[in-house]
Design a protein around this motif. Structure first.
Motif, short mmCIF file in Angstrom:
data_model
loop_
_atom_site.label_atom_id
_atom_site.label_comp_id
_atom_site.label_asym_id
_atom_site.label_seq_id
_atom_site.Cartn_x
_atom_site.Cartn_y
_atom_site.Cartn_z
N VAL A 115 0.86 -1.18 0.00
CA VAL A 115 0.00 0.00 0.00
C VAL A 115 0.90 1.23 0.00
N VAL A 116 0.65 2.16 -0.93
CA VAL A 116 1.36 3.44 -0.90
C VAL A 116 0.31 4.51 -0.64
N ALA A 117 0.46 5.24 0.46
CA ALA A 117 -0.53 6.26 0.81
C ALA A 117 0.02 7.64 0.50
N ALA A 118 -0.69 8.38 -0.33
CA ALA A 118 -0.29 9.75 -0.69
C ALA A 118 -1.53 10.60 -0.86
N ILE A 119 -2.20 10.88 0.27
CA ILE A 119 -3.46 11.62 0.19
C ILE A 119 -3.46 12.91 1.01
N GLY A 120 -2.60 13.00 2.00
CA GLY A 120 -2.61 14.19 2.85
C GLY A 120 -3.74 14.18 3.86
N GLN A 121 -4.09 12.99 4.38
CA GLN A 121 -5.13 12.85 5.41
C GLN A 121 -4.51 12.10 6.60
N SER A 122 -4.40 12.79 7.74
CA SER A 122 -3.71 12.21 8.90
C SER A 122 -4.22 10.82 9.26
N GLU A 123 -3.34 9.86 9.30
CA GLU A 123 -3.59 8.50 9.81
C GLU A 123 -4.88 7.89 9.27
N PHE A 124 -5.13 8.12 7.98
CA PHE A 124 -6.36 7.68 7.32
C PHE A 124 -6.46 6.15 7.27
N ILE A 125 -5.33 5.48 7.02
CA ILE A 125 -5.35 4.02 6.85
C ILE A 125 -5.01 3.35 8.19
N ASP A 126 -5.96 2.52 8.69
CA ASP A 126 -5.68 1.83 9.96
C ASP A 126 -5.60 0.32 9.73
N SER A 127 -5.31 -0.42 10.81
CA SER A 127 -5.01 -1.85 10.65
C SER A 127 -6.21 -2.64 10.12
N SER A 128 -7.44 -2.14 10.33
CA SER A 128 -8.60 -2.89 9.86
C SER A 128 -8.66 -2.93 8.33
N MET A 129 -7.96 -1.99 7.66
CA MET A 129 -8.05 -1.91 6.20
C MET A 129 -7.00 -2.76 5.48
N ILE A 130 -5.92 -3.14 6.19
CA ILE A 130 -4.81 -3.80 5.48
C ILE A 130 -4.84 -5.32 5.68
N LYS A 131 -4.21 -6.02 4.73
CA LYS A 131 -4.12 -7.47 4.94
C LYS A 131 -2.88 -7.79 5.77
N LYS A 132 -2.87 -8.95 6.40
CA LYS A 132 -1.71 -9.32 7.24
C LYS A 132 -0.48 -9.40 6.35
N ASN A 133 0.63 -8.90 6.87
CA ASN A 133 1.92 -8.90 6.16
C ASN A 133 1.95 -7.99 4.93
N ALA A 134 1.09 -6.99 4.91
CA ALA A 134 1.17 -6.00 3.83
C ALA A 134 2.40 -5.11 4.06
N ILE A 135 2.94 -4.60 2.96
CA ILE A 135 4.06 -3.66 3.03
C ILE A 135 3.46 -2.26 2.89
N LEU A 136 3.77 -1.38 3.84
CA LEU A 136 3.11 -0.07 3.86
C LEU A 136 4.13 1.06 3.66
N ILE A 137 3.90 1.85 2.62
CA ILE A 137 4.78 2.99 2.33
C ILE A 137 3.96 4.26 2.49
N ASP A 138 4.39 5.09 3.41
CA ASP A 138 3.61 6.29 3.75
C ASP A 138 4.28 7.55 3.19
N VAL A 139 3.64 8.15 2.20
CA VAL A 139 4.19 9.37 1.59
C VAL A 139 3.65 10.62 2.29
N GLY A 140 2.53 10.49 2.96
CA GLY A 140 1.85 11.65 3.56
C GLY A 140 2.69 12.37 4.61
#
Ligand code: NAP
Length: 303
Positions: free
Chosen positions: A205-230
């Protein structure tokens, strides 16, 4: 495997690569940086670029236009830098005032000096998979993934955000037929239906939206790789300001395979890459073409 994808060692390796290229090719890189008005967040970023340039032996000529500068003033300044053979790169600091047409300004920057990838020729090259000057933030994401040996080829990548500076070019770069890319890409934006279920299918998942802490653990699959651009500034309960990303780091840490922090993640790599782009532009002006594969080889060597 590193769980926390720190940008610091990646940026340090990029800075070393810049220094090595400057000395081995006897380069004198110089950029023209144009700032319009005095937005405080921009001011901080601009000063950071000026001081980074000094440490890397790269000249940064900063021109500050007043906030009521016209499109004509800006284009005239860009044209002066286009014609100045001692200048190898042109960088236009965002945000630009509403009176400036960003597309027209980007069109004015010579494609070989376009170190922030504003010119549609360079944007088009990305879509076609041709080598050229690349946008720093999307490139930072690709280099972070490569540096930490994370599997991108064949993976399902979901990018949240479709801006012309981050989401859209990144999606096209991830589609390149290259071992460090070759991804299947989905882009989400503010009009996407059921974003949570799209994100839940992502390997990366690459997050680039400019919304504080928008993506939480309920949205991701286990062992996802998370890249935060925000990069979002928020006030703490005690009134102090701090920066957070678009991903809720604490909520996602346990479930993720790897996660980039904010601050100290992608952002730290971006500025270093601006200077690597300047070095590339400087090499182009001497008739030397180094491709993304050449640069990646140097950055990933001795790892
Ligand atoms: P932008 O131009 O404002 O674009 C934001 C994108 O996010 C848009 O595509 C927007 O959708 C989408 N979006 C906004 N709210 C959303 C929501 N609730 N759900 C889904 N999508 C949503 O921003 P940007 O310039 O790409 O920057 C994004 C973030 O990255 C910001 O926090 C910025 O500070 C940061 N940034 C970091 C770096 C770095 O070096 N680390 C560099 C540049 C930017 P629509 O298109 O539908 O409006």
């Amino acid at each position: 495997l590193d769980k926390v994808l720190s940008g610091k060692p990646v940026a340090a390796k990029i800075r070393q690569t810049i220094k090595d290229l400057i000395s081995s090719h006897d380069l004198h890189p110089a950029m023209s940086m144009i700032q319009i008005g005095n937005d405080p967040a921009s001011e901080y970023y601009v000063q950071n670029i000026v001081s980074s340039g000094a440490k890397l032996n790269c000249r940064v000529d900063l021109t500050n236009l007043p906030s009521d500068a016209s499109q004509k003033d800006l284009i005239a300044l860009i044209n002066t830098s286009n014609m100045d053979t001692s200048i190898h790169g042109i960088m236009l600091q965002r945000p630009l005032p509403k009176t400036i047409n960003e597309y027209q300004a980007g069109l004015a920057v010579h494609p070989d000096k376009d170190i922030d990838c504003l010119n549609p020729i360079n944007q088009g090259k990305i879509v076609l998979g041709e080598d050229g000057l690349l946008p720093c933030t999307p490139l930072a994401v690709l280099i972070m993934l490569a540096y930490y040996h994370l599997p991108v080829s064949g993976s399902n990548v979901v990018i949240v955000g479709r801006s012309p500076v981050v989401g859209k070019p990144l999606a096209n770069m991830l589609l390149w037929k290259k071992p460090f890319a070759n991804a299947s890409v989905t882009i989400c934006h503010s009009q996407s239906r059921d974003i949570a279920s799209i994100i839940s299918r992502a390997d990366i998942v690459v997050a680039a939206i400019g919304q504080s802490e928008f993506i939480d653990s309920s949205m991701i699959k286990k062992n996802a790789i998370l890249i935060d651009v925000g990069i979002n500034e928020i006030a703490d309960a005690d009134g102090k300001n701090r920066y957070v990303g678009d991903i809720d780091y604490n909520s996602c840490y346990d479930k993720a395979l790897a996660i980039s922090p904010v601050p100290g993640g992608v952002g730290s790599v971006t500025t270093a890459l601006l200077f690597l782009g300047l070095v590339k532009a400087c090499l182009i002006s001497s008739g030397i073409n180094k491709t993304i594969d050449d640069f990646l080889g140097l950055i990933l060597s001795d790892k």
